[in-house]
Enzyme design. Structure first.
Site, PDB file in Angstrom:
ATOM      1  N   GLU A  29       8.994   4.324  55.576  1.00  0.00           N
ATOM      2  CA  GLU A  29       8.961   5.658  54.975  1.00  0.00           C
ATOM      3  C   GLU A  29       8.003   5.688  53.791  1.00  0.00           C
ATOM      4  O   GLU A  29       8.178   4.961  52.819  1.00  0.00           O
ATOM      5  CB  GLU A  29      10.374   6.051  54.542  1.00  0.00           C
ATOM      6  CG  GLU A  29      11.334   6.155  55.715  1.00  0.00           C
ATOM      7  CD  GLU A  29      12.796   6.129  55.294  1.00  0.00           C
ATOM      8  OE1 GLU A  29      13.066   6.265  54.085  1.00  0.00           O
ATOM      9  OE2 GLU A  29      13.664   5.954  56.170  1.00  0.00           O
ATOM     10  N   GLU A  60      16.064   4.823  59.504  1.00  0.00           N
ATOM     11  CA  GLU A  60      16.034   3.365  59.342  1.00  0.00           C
ATOM     12  C   GLU A  60      16.373   2.631  60.631  1.00  0.00           C
ATOM     13  O   GLU A  60      15.770   1.589  60.939  1.00  0.00           O
ATOM     14  CB  GLU A  60      16.998   2.949  58.232  1.00  0.00           C
ATOM     15  CG  GLU A  60      16.508   3.266  56.830  1.00  0.00           C
ATOM     16  CD  GLU A  60      16.665   4.714  56.435  1.00  0.00           C
ATOM     17  OE1 GLU A  60      16.076   5.119  55.414  1.00  0.00           O
ATOM     18  OE2 GLU A  60      17.365   5.454  57.162  1.00  0.00           O
ATOM     19  N   GLN A  82      13.084   1.792  52.048  1.00  0.00           N
ATOM     20  CA  GLN A  82      12.681   2.316  50.745  1.00  0.00           C
ATOM     21  C   GLN A  82      13.532   1.756  49.611  1.00  0.00           C
ATOM     22  O   GLN A  82      13.033   1.461  48.527  1.00  0.00           O
ATOM     23  CB  GLN A  82      12.753   3.839  50.776  1.00  0.00           C
ATOM     24  CG  GLN A  82      11.720   4.513  49.929  1.00  0.00           C
ATOM     25  CD  GLN A  82      11.622   5.987  50.232  1.00  0.00           C
ATOM     26  OE1 GLN A  82      12.599   6.727  50.028  1.00  0.00           O
ATOM     27  NE2 GLN A  82      10.472   6.425  50.702  1.00  0.00           N
ATOM     28  N   ASP A  85      19.744   0.011  49.630  1.00  0.00           N
ATOM     29  CA  ASP A  85      20.891   0.882  49.897  1.00  0.00           C
ATOM     30  C   ASP A  85      20.731   1.676  51.196  1.00  0.00           C
ATOM     31  O   ASP A  85      21.711   2.175  51.747  1.00  0.00           O
ATOM     32  CB  ASP A  85      21.077   1.867  48.744  1.00  0.00           C
ATOM     33  CG  ASP A  85      21.014   1.203  47.387  1.00  0.00           C
ATOM     34  OD1 ASP A  85      19.968   0.585  47.089  1.00  0.00           O
ATOM     35  OD2 ASP A  85      21.976   1.310  46.615  1.00  0.00           O
ATOM     36  N   TYR A  86      19.499   1.818  51.664  1.00  0.00           N
ATOM     37  CA  TYR A  86      19.228   2.616  52.860  1.00  0.00           C
ATOM     38  C   TYR A  86      19.277   1.790  54.142  1.00  0.00           C
ATOM     39  O   TYR A  86      19.059   2.335  55.230  1.00  0.00           O
ATOM     40  CB  TYR A  86      17.848   3.267  52.764  1.00  0.00           C
ATOM     41  CG  TYR A  86      17.655   4.235  51.622  1.00  0.00           C
ATOM     42  CD1 TYR A  86      18.718   4.643  50.812  1.00  0.00           C
ATOM     43  CD2 TYR A  86      16.396   4.749  51.347  1.00  0.00           C
ATOM     44  CE1 TYR A  86      18.526   5.521  49.770  1.00  0.00           C
ATOM     45  CE2 TYR A  86      16.201   5.642  50.302  1.00  0.00           C
ATOM     46  CZ  TYR A  86      17.258   6.029  49.514  1.00  0.00           C
ATOM     47  OH  TYR A  86      17.065   6.900  48.478  1.00  0.00           O
ATOM     48  N   HIS A 129      20.973   3.633  44.956  1.00  0.00           N
ATOM     49  CA  HIS A 129      19.623   3.080  44.819  1.00  0.00           C
ATOM     50  C   HIS A 129      19.633   1.736  44.088  1.00  0.00           C
ATOM     51  O   HIS A 129      18.588   1.288  43.621  1.00  0.00           O
ATOM     52  CB  HIS A 129      18.717   4.042  44.040  1.00  0.00           C
ATOM     53  CG  HIS A 129      18.485   5.353  44.712  1.00  0.00           C
ATOM     54  ND1 HIS A 129      19.391   6.378  44.649  1.00  0.00           N
ATOM     55  CD2 HIS A 129      17.452   5.793  45.479  1.00  0.00           C
ATOM     56  CE1 HIS A 129      18.927   7.417  45.337  1.00  0.00           C
ATOM     57  NE2 HIS A 129      17.757   7.082  45.848  1.00  0.00           N
TER      58      HIS A 129
END
Length: 337
Positions: A29, A60, A82, A85-86, A129
Site C-alpha cells: 500500500e 493485506e 504499512q 498492526d495491519y 499503529h
C-alpha cells in the site's frame, strides 16, 4: 563508508537486490509512487519501473496471497504491511500457506517471500499503529523472524531475507527509523554519526539469519534484547553502573542459542527486555530456553521487563515502554537475587 538512517538502509537494500536480480519485486500500500508511508521504498518505482515496484489495494490478505503465488513460481517478492498492526487480515495466508508451502509440496515448491512491517511504538499511534506482534510469528514453524536495531543490520538482514528460500518476517522498529536514542524518551536523540553502527557499506552484504551479536561486553549479567530495546538496555547498564553484557538477538527465529548459552554460563544471570506485552511474549520463550540450557549455571532468577498486559495505551505510551529506569531497576534486582 556512508552513514545512513535505518530508512535509508532499508531503501538501499531493496535497490541493491532489485538491481542484482530481476525476480525481486516490491509492492504494498502506497509503496510505489509515494514511496511508502515511512519512505522506505522512495524512488524505487522511478528507478526500476512500475512492474517491479507498484502499489496494491488496501487488502493485506490479497497482498500476501499474491506474493505467495509469485514466490512459488520463481519471483522473490518483498511486500510491505504499512504497519505491523495491519498484518492480521494476512495472517492466515502467512501461517497456512507461506509457512507450509515447502513442507506441503515435499520440497517441490519454495516460498522466498519477505513481509516487511514497521513495528512498535514511538509515534503516538495508539493501539492500531504501535503493536509488537513478533511472538505470533515466532510460534509458526516454517517462518523466520528478524528485528534489526540499527541501519547496518537493517540492510544486511533484509538482503539475507530476500535471498532466503523460505518466508521471512522483517519487523522494523519505527522508533529507530530516523536514528537511535539514549534509552530514555525525554532525552535528546543521539545522531547515528556518533554511533559506529550507523556506517552502512555500499553494495551487497548480508547479516546472516540466526546470528546474534554482543553489543556490550560484560561479566555480571546477560541482557537479551532486540530492536529498540537494545539501545534501552545499553543505556540502562550505563546508568546503574552494572557490568552487563547486552546481546542483540537480531534474529528471533532461528535463535542464536550458542551465543546466548555462552554468555549466560559466563555471567550466571539473565534479564530479558522486549517492548511487546509481557504475557506470552517472546521473552517467555527466552526464559524457557535459557533455563533449559543454563539452569545449573544460574545464580539468580531470570527476569523479564516488557510492555503492560493491556491494549496499547495511547496517552501513556512512554510509561508502557520498558524505559531506562525500569530496565535499570530490573538489573539491580537480578544482581541482588
Amino acid at each position: 563508508m556512508p552513514r545512513m538512517t535505518m530508512i535509508e538502509a532499508i531503501r538501499d537494500a531493496h535497490a541493491v537486490k532489485m538491481a542484482e536480480d530481476d525476480n525481486v519485486v516490491v509492492y504494498g500500500e502506497d509503496v510505489g509512487y509515494f514511496g511508502g508511508v515511512f519512505r522506505c521504498t522512495a524512488g524505487l518505482q522511478e528507478r526500476f519501473g512500475k512492474n517491479r515496484c507498484f502499489d496494491a489495494p488496501i487488502n493485506e490478505s490479497g497482498i500476501v496471497g499474491t506474493a505467495i503465488g509469485m514466490a512459488a513460481f520463481g519471483l522473490r517478492p518483498v511486500v510491505e504491511m504499512q504497519f505491523a498492526d495491519y498484518v492480521y487480515p494476512a495472517f492466515d495466508q502467512i501461517v497456512s500457506e507461506a509457512a507450509r508451502l515447502r513442507y506441503r509440496s515435499a520440497g517441490d515448491f519454495i516460498c522466498p517471500l519477505v513481509v516487511r512491517m514497521p513495528t512498535g511504538g514511538g509515534i503516538f499511534g495508539g493501539q492500531t499503529h504501535s503493536q509488537s506482534p513478533e511472538a505470533l510469528f515466532t510460534h509458526v514453524s516454517g517462518l523466520k523472524t528478524v528485528v534489526p536495531s540499527n541501519p547496518y543490520d537493517a540492510k544486511g538482514l533484509l538482503i539475507a531475507a530476500i535471498e532466503d528460500n523460505d518466508p521471512v518476517i522483517v519487523l522494523e522498529p519505527k522508533r529507530l527509523y530516523n536514528g537511535p536514542f539514549d534509552g530514555d524518551h525525554d532525552k535528546p536523540v543521539t545522531p547515528w554519526s556518533k554511533h559506529p553502527l550507523g556506517e552502512v557499506p555500499e553494495g551487497r552484504y548480508t547479516v546472516p539469519l540466526g546470528q546474534g551479536i554482543i553489543r556490550r561486553e560484560g561479566a555480571d549479567l546477560t541482557v537479551l534484547a532486540y530492536g529498540t530495546m537494545v539501545h534501552v538496555a545499553e543505556a540502562a547498564a550505563e546508568s546503574v553502573d552494572i557490568d552487563a553484557e547486552v546481546i542483540d538477538l537480531r534474529t528471533l527465529i532461528p535463535l542464536d542459542m550458542p551465543l546466548i548459552e555462552a554468555s549466560v554460563k559466563k555471567t550466571g544471570r539473565c534479564l530479558i527486555v522486549h517492548e511487546a506485552t509481557l504475557t506470552s511474549g517472546f521473552g517467555a520463550e527466552l526464559v524457557a530456553v535459557v533455563a533449559d540450557a543454563c539452569f545449573y549455571h544460574l545464580e539468580a532468577p531470570i527476569l523479564r521487563v516488557a510492555g503492560w498486559d493491556t491494549p496499547y495505551p495511547h496517552a501513556q505510551e512512554w510509561d508502557y515502554f520498558p524505559g531506562q529506569a525500569r530496565v535499570g531497576g530490573a538489573m539491580k534486582r537480578v544482581m541482588e537475587g
